[in-house]
Design a protein around this motif. Sequence first.
Motif, short mmCIF file in Angstrom:
data_model
loop_
_atom_site.label_atom_id
_atom_site.label_comp_id
_atom_site.label_asym_id
_atom_site.label_seq_id
_atom_site.Cartn_x
_atom_site.Cartn_y
_atom_site.Cartn_z
N THR A 82 0.87 -1.09 0.07
CA THR A 82 0.08 -0.02 0.10
C THR A 82 0.99 1.30 0.13
N PRO A 83 0.34 2.45 -0.39
CA PRO A 83 1.37 3.57 -0.45
C PRO A 83 1.73 3.86 0.85
N ALA A 84 0.84 3.70 2.20
CA ALA A 84 1.79 4.08 3.30
C ALA A 84 2.94 3.17 3.59
N VAL A 141 5.82 3.84 1.44
CA VAL A 141 6.46 5.06 2.08
C VAL A 141 7.46 4.85 3.17
N TYR A 163 5.19 10.95 10.70
CA TYR A 163 3.62 10.81 10.46
C TYR A 163 2.88 10.72 11.64
N LEU A 164 3.06 11.13 12.85
CA LEU A 164 2.24 11.26 13.87
C LEU A 164 1.46 9.85 14.17
N VAL A 165 2.19 8.80 14.12
CA VAL A 165 1.38 7.64 14.58
C VAL A 165 2.56 6.82 15.70
N PRO A 166 1.95 6.27 16.61
CA PRO A 166 2.73 5.35 17.67
C PRO A 166 3.89 4.77 16.95
N ALA A 219 4.98 1.63 17.92
CA ALA A 219 4.63 0.42 17.65
C ALA A 219 3.93 0.14 16.20
N THR A 220 3.03 1.02 15.99
CA THR A 220 2.18 1.16 14.69
C THR A 220 3.21 1.13 13.50
N GLN A 279 5.22 -2.11 13.17
CA GLN A 279 4.46 -3.09 12.54
C GLN A 279 4.09 -3.08 10.98
N ARG A 280 3.90 -1.39 10.68
CA ARG A 280 3.75 -1.32 9.20
C ARG A 280 4.96 -1.74 8.52
N ARG A 338 5.63 -5.61 8.44
CA ARG A 338 4.43 -6.37 7.52
C ARG A 338 5.10 -6.08 5.91
N GLU A 395 4.32 15.03 2.41
CA GLU A 395 4.14 15.21 3.83
C GLU A 395 4.69 16.24 4.47
#
Lengths: 382, 138
Positions: free
Chosen positions: A107-109, A112, A131-134, A136-137, A140-141, A144, A173
Motif C-alpha cells: 500500500t502507499p503508506a 513510503v 507521520y504522527l503515529v505510535p 509500535a504502529t 508493525q507497518r 509487514r 508530507e
Amino acid sequence: MDERLLRSLTPEVLGVLVRRGADFAAAEDAVQDALVEALRVWPADPPRDPKGWLVTAAWRKFLDATRSEAARRRREDRVEEEPPPGPAPSTDDTLQLYFLCAHPSLTPASAVALTLRAVGGLTTRQISEAYLVPEATMAQRISRAKRTVSKERLDRPGDVATVLRVLYLVFNEGYSGDVDLAAEAIRLTRQLAAVVDHPEVSGLLALMLLHHARRAARTAADGALIPLAEQDRTRWDTTAIAEGITILQSALARDRLGEFQAQAAVAALHADAQTAEETDWVQIVEWYDELVRLTGSPVARLNRAVAVGEADGPRAGLAALAELDPALPRRTAVAAYLHEKDGDPGTAARLYAEAAHAASNLAERDYLTRQAARLNTALRTS
Amino acid sequence: MAKYLLLKHYRGAPAPLNDVCMDQWTPEEISAHIQFMRDFADRLEKTGEFVDGQALAPEGAWVRYDGEGRPPVTDGPFAETKDLIAGWMVIDVDSYERAVELAGELSAAPGAGGKPIHEWLEVRPFLTSAPDADACHG
C-alpha cells in the motif's frame, strides 16, 4: 563520524545483501548491526573503504544470524582486523532496493515507510514521529511491508514511475517531528537520479527543488498560508531555483516529456518571475495543456482554469471552470477567486466560505475563511 | 495515509439494529464486546493503521469562562438530552474507503445475544496541518 555518509551507504549495502540472496528482513537487521558496529569502531579506526567495510561487516552479521554457532563466531569476529574492502560498488543494487520498497504489492503508506527505513536509513521512531503515529504502529507497518516484499523476486527491473510516486508522497508530507520529509525526499531523489538515467527522475527532482525553494515564503510566522502572488520573493532560495531549472532544462532537452517535467516547467515559470505580475501565464497555460494531455488529471484541469483566468481574464477562467466536475476539491475556492477578480465580491465571499467549509487542511481552511471575512467586512462598510 | 476519527456514541447516533441497553446484557456478552474492541485495536496496530483510542465516561459537564477573577461556570451533566460520545479511535489509513471498511467492522462488535450490534459509528477525517505541493500554485 559522518552520519550522512553512513545513511547514504545504507541502501547500497542493503542492496548488495539482498542481491546475494539474503532475506530482506534478515538483511536489514544485519545492516543495522553493522551500522552499530561502525559507530563503535570507526571513530578510533576509520576504514579506508567505508562501503566495503559495511558490506563485509553486514554480510558477516547476516551469516552469524543464520548460523547456529552465532555466538562463537561473534567472539571470533571481534578480534579480527578491519574487514578487507568489498567488491566494486554496484549502483544496480541501490536501484533494485528502490524498486523493492516501492513494489506495487505494498500500500502507499507501507511503501513510503519502507522506503524511508531501508533506502533513507531513518529510524522507526523518526518515521513514526514524522507521520504522527505510535512507534509500535509504524514498526508493525514496516515489518509487514518487509514480509510482503520478502516474497517478491528481484529478478526483473521495476517501474521507475512507481518509485517516483512514492518519493513524491514523501515530499508532500512536508515535515513534523525532527525529520524534514521534503528534504529527505529530495535527498533520495538525488540518489535515485545518480543511479538511473530517466528524464522523469530529473523532472521530479527539479519539481521538488523548485517547490522547496519557495518554502520559507509560503507561510507566515504564525503558520498562515501566503499565496504565491503575495509571497516575499526575496525569501525564495535562488540557488535551489537555479539548480532546479538547470536540471529541468537538460531533462526537457531529451524530448521525452512526462508529468513531473511538465509540472516542474510550471513551477520554473513561477520561480522565474521577479514579481507576480511578470508571470508568463500564457506559457503556463500551454504547460497545463500538456499536463492535461499526459494525465487527464482533474487537478491539472483545475490548475489550467486558474492559469486561463490569469492569462485571458476571469471570465475565460470561469468558462474553463464550468466544464469541470462541481465536486472537484478546491474548485469552489478557484471560483471564488475568479468571481472576486471579475468584480463580484458578494458571490466571491459566499464561495470562499463554502470552500473553507470543504477544505481538507487547516492552513487552507483558515486562509479561505479569512478571505470570506475580508470581503464580508468590505461589503458591510461600503 | 490520512487520519480518521471513528466516534462511538452513547446517545445521539441513530439507533443500532441490535438495540438492547448494555445493562441488560449478560456479563459474558459484555466481556465478549470488550474483547472484540481490544482485538480490533491490536489488529490495526499490526496492520500499521492504529493511532489512538480511548473510551469516555458518560458524565460530562459544560464549562465556560465567567469573567476576570471569577471561577469558570459549569453546567450539566446533560446525560439525558445530549449527544454523548462514548469513545473514539483514531486510524491512519490509505483511503476513505478503507476508513469506512474498518468502521463497518467495528460496528459489528457483538452485543446482546452475541449478535453484532450494528451500531452507527461516525467517521470524521482529520484536517491535515500542511497543504500539499499541488495546492493553489503554492
